[in-house]
Write an enzyme that holds these catalytic residues in place. Structure first.
Site, PDB file in Angstrom:
ATOM      1  N   TYR A 194      -2.002  -1.421  10.879  1.00 29.24           N
ATOM      2  CA  TYR A 194      -2.234  -1.917   9.519  1.00 29.24           C
ATOM      3  C   TYR A 194      -1.049  -1.551   8.621  1.00 29.24           C
ATOM      4  O   TYR A 194      -0.465  -2.400   7.943  1.00 29.24           O
ATOM      5  CB  TYR A 194      -3.532  -1.302   8.943  1.00 29.24           C
ATOM      6  CG  TYR A 194      -3.576  -1.300   7.442  1.00 29.24           C
ATOM      7  CD1 TYR A 194      -3.882  -2.461   6.739  1.00 29.24           C
ATOM      8  CD2 TYR A 194      -3.280  -0.142   6.712  1.00 29.24           C
ATOM      9  CE1 TYR A 194      -3.882  -2.461   5.347  1.00 29.24           C
ATOM     10  CE2 TYR A 194      -3.282  -0.139   5.333  1.00 29.24           C
ATOM     11  CZ  TYR A 194      -3.586  -1.295   4.662  1.00 29.24           C
ATOM     12  OH  TYR A 194      -3.571  -1.301   3.294  1.00 29.24           O
ATOM     13  N   SER A 253       0.836  -1.203   0.000  1.00 27.20           N
ATOM     14  CA  SER A 253       0.000   0.000   0.000  1.00 27.20           C
ATOM     15  C   SER A 253       0.864   1.244   0.000  1.00 27.20           C
ATOM     16  O   SER A 253       1.985   1.250   0.541  1.00 27.20           O
ATOM     17  CB  SER A 253      -0.849  -0.035   1.271  1.00 27.20           C
ATOM     18  OG  SER A 253      -1.386   1.238   1.539  1.00 27.20           O
ATOM     19  N   LYS A 280       2.280  -3.765   6.567  1.00 25.45           N
ATOM     20  CA  LYS A 280       2.733  -3.665   5.165  1.00 25.45           C
ATOM     21  C   LYS A 280       4.233  -3.350   5.106  1.00 25.45           C
ATOM     22  O   LYS A 280       4.973  -3.935   4.316  1.00 25.45           O
ATOM     23  CB  LYS A 280       1.928  -2.598   4.417  1.00 25.45           C
ATOM     24  CG  LYS A 280       0.426  -2.874   4.333  1.00 25.45           C
ATOM     25  CD  LYS A 280       0.112  -4.120   3.522  1.00 25.45           C
ATOM     26  CE  LYS A 280      -1.364  -4.442   3.500  1.00 25.45           C
ATOM     27  NZ  LYS A 280      -1.678  -5.754   2.930  1.00 25.45           N
TER      28      LYS A 280
HETATM   29  N1  UFG Z   1     -12.442  11.385   3.283  1.00 24.19           N
HETATM   30  C1  UFG Z   1     -13.447  12.280   3.576  1.00 24.19           C
HETATM   31  N2  UFG Z   1     -14.620  11.776   4.038  1.00 24.19           N
HETATM   32  C2  UFG Z   1     -14.835  10.428   4.229  1.00 24.19           C
HETATM   33  C3  UFG Z   1     -13.801   9.531   3.925  1.00 24.19           C
HETATM   34  C4  UFG Z   1     -12.601  10.040   3.463  1.00 24.19           C
HETATM   35  O1  UFG Z   1     -13.287  13.477   3.411  1.00 24.19           O
HETATM   36  O2  UFG Z   1     -15.931  10.047   4.654  1.00 24.19           O
HETATM   37  C5  UFG Z   1     -11.173  11.898   2.713  1.00 24.19           C
HETATM   38  C6  UFG Z   1      -9.937  11.549   3.524  1.00 24.19           C
HETATM   39  O3  UFG Z   1      -9.720  12.529   4.518  1.00 24.19           O
HETATM   40  C7  UFG Z   1      -8.866  11.512   2.426  1.00 24.19           C
HETATM   41  C8  UFG Z   1      -9.619  11.007   1.204  1.00 24.19           C
HETATM   42  O4  UFG Z   1     -10.981  11.273   1.456  1.00 24.19           O
HETATM   43  O5  UFG Z   1      -8.412  12.821   2.164  1.00 24.19           O
HETATM   44  C9  UFG Z   1      -9.446   9.516   0.937  1.00 24.19           C
HETATM   45  O6  UFG Z   1      -9.773   8.790   2.121  1.00 24.19           O
HETATM   46  P1  UFG Z   1      -9.996   7.186   2.096  1.00 24.19           P
HETATM   47  O7  UFG Z   1     -10.420   6.798   3.475  1.00 24.19           O
HETATM   48  O8  UFG Z   1     -10.910   6.814   0.978  1.00 24.19           O
HETATM   49  O9  UFG Z   1      -8.560   6.609   1.726  1.00 24.19           O
HETATM   50  P2  UFG Z   1      -7.150   6.843   2.441  1.00 24.19           P
HETATM   51  O10 UFG Z   1      -6.290   7.601   1.473  1.00 24.19           O
HETATM   52  O11 UFG Z   1      -7.276   7.381   3.796  1.00 24.19           O
HETATM   53  O12 UFG Z   1      -6.642   5.336   2.616  1.00 24.19           O
HETATM   54  C10 UFG Z   1      -6.451   4.495   1.505  1.00 24.19           C
HETATM   55  C11 UFG Z   1      -6.711   3.057   1.903  1.00 24.19           C
HETATM   56  C12 UFG Z   1      -5.679   2.579   2.893  1.00 24.19           C
HETATM   57  C13 UFG Z   1      -4.288   2.841   2.388  1.00 24.19           C
HETATM   58  C14 UFG Z   1      -4.124   4.272   1.975  1.00 24.19           C
HETATM   59  C15 UFG Z   1      -2.798   4.435   1.298  1.00 24.19           C
HETATM   60  O13 UFG Z   1      -7.997   2.931   2.471  1.00 24.19           O
HETATM   61  O14 UFG Z   1      -5.818   1.182   3.054  1.00 24.19           O
HETATM   62  O15 UFG Z   1      -5.150   4.648   1.046  1.00 24.19           O
HETATM   63  O16 UFG Z   1      -2.518   5.733   0.988  1.00 24.19           O
HETATM   64  F1  UFG Z   1      -3.396   2.565   3.366  1.00 24.19           F
END
Ligand code: UFG
Length: 337
Positions: free
Chosen positions: A150, A125, A154
């Site tokens: 998590y 990841s 990785k």
């Molecule tokens: N976000 C919101 N509202 C939400 C959910 C997310 O504004 O309800 C924002 C987050 O703050 C972030 C973006 O949307 O800026 C993406 O968030 P995600 O939760 O969809 O994804 P992440 O980038 O946090 O995490 C993902 C995977 C992880 C991995 C990571 C690697 O879920 O498993 O990318 O960069 F580790």
């Protein structure tokens, strides 16, 4: 080549199984249905016309795995089966370390016992880059301390695989660092439909678009990004799935250990993707600005030139395709409930 796909009924696993079958691979699935449903197997059959051999086993279970290896004799493994919720891992470190390490160890012991199996693809990841010093991120950029158990699994498994590759010159190992997989299968039969309130942005938007949830919570609008919201590299799951087939083909050339970013190379902010989703589907998405979410980084996107140059990997789909495919899948799923 016969390939064992662990977690083959999950979101990325199921799409990859279809791509593998369509590329002529013989697929065996091991999945304990912890975060997947058995009807995904029927759907894979509907899409590909092939029903892969399926083992409802926990990949930590060496005895069960041994029986599978003795019977199926796979030559390669794609290891998706893992716990993957960043937030949950903070509260359940023991479960995360045990599950993610033990499944990987069990598979590596099988490779020791069954020398016909020399190829291993590991789901890593972008989280291993931690808080990036710069973007886009290259494979040569340092792994950082993980911000969650998590992420730590990785980081550590990547290191373990590197150590194992040093002494097992006959092994071919691909470490694939996924950025943000989104979207769904074009058929609307496969996708991501988490139980309860989704953690990830796109599954959440899908629930808002289909009327299940009232509005999207945008976590932070004061990041040092053009519109203040978090920027990520959203890759269509079908492109990501194809990346696995290309990685396996690379392993067939005996490269030893190889590491690739799989993303699009393009960053998209939360507000941009909400707008793109509205354009793609014609549905208004209500949102409210909330405080930053703990552990989030401002900006994270990939330099994908290595995968392009060495694997011939380029993305066929854009964020609009992914939004529309994700929405169509969610709409269909809601009707089936
Ligand atoms: N976000 C919101 N509202 C939400 C959910 C997310 O504004 O309800 C924002 C987050 O703050 C972030 C973006 O949307 O800026 C993406 O968030 P995600 O939760 O969809 O994804 P992440 O980038 O946090 O995490 C993902 C995977 C992880 C991995 C990571 C690697 O879920 O498993 O990318 O960069 F580790």
């Amino acid at each position: 080549m016969k390939v064992l796909v662990t977690g083959g009924l999950g979101f990325i696993g199921s799409h990859t199984v279809c791509e593998l079958i369509e590329s002529g691979y013989d697929v065996v699935i091991a999945d304990n249905l912890y975060n997947s449903k058995i009807d995904v197997l029927d759907r894979i059959e509907k899409i590909t016309g092939v029903r892969p051999h399926f083992y409802n086993i926990n990949v930590q279970d060496k005895e069960a795995l041994d029986k599978l290896f003795a019977k199926e004799e796979p030559e390669g493994i794609i290891h998706f089966a893992a716990y993957k919720a960043v937030g949950e891992s903070v509260y359940k470190p023991l479960e995360y370390y045990e599950n993610n390490f033990d499944t990987t160890f069990a598979l590596l012991w099988m490779m020791r016992k069954y020398p016909k199996c020399k190829n291993f693809v590991f789901s890593s990841s972008a989280t291993i880059y931690g808080v990036p010093d710069h973007v886009p991120l290259k494979e040569t950029d340092p792994r950082k301390d993980a911000t969650s158990p998590y992420g730590e699994t990785k980081v550590v498994i990547e290191r373990i695989l590197e150590d194992i590759a040093k002494v097992n010159k006959e092994y071919n190992i691909a470490i694939l660092r996924y950025f943000n997989p989104i979207g769904a299968h074009k058929s609307g039969l496969l996708g991501e439909d988490p139980n309860g309130i989704p953690n990830n942005l796109l599954p959440y938007i899908n629930k808002v678009a289909t009327g299940v949830l009232p509005c999207v919570n945008v976590f932070g609008d004061d990041y040092p990004t053009p519109d203040g919201t978090g920027v990520r590299d959203y890759i269509h799951v079908l492109d990501l799935a194809r990346g696995h087939v290309l990685a396996l083909k690379k392993l067939e050339t005996n490269p030893g250990l190889v590491t690739y970013n799989l993303g699009t190379g393009k960053g998209t902010s939360v507000l941009e993707i909400i707008k793109d989703y509205e354009k793609a589907t014609g549905i208004k998405i209500n949102y409210v600005i909330k405080p930053r979410r703990a552990g989030d980084v401002a900006e994270n996107y990939a330099d994908c030139s290595k995968a392009k140059n060495e694997l011939g990997f380029t993305c066929k789909y854009n964020v609009f395709d992914a939004c529309l495919d994700g929405y169509n899948f969610q709409k269909k799923e809601n009707q089936n409930k």
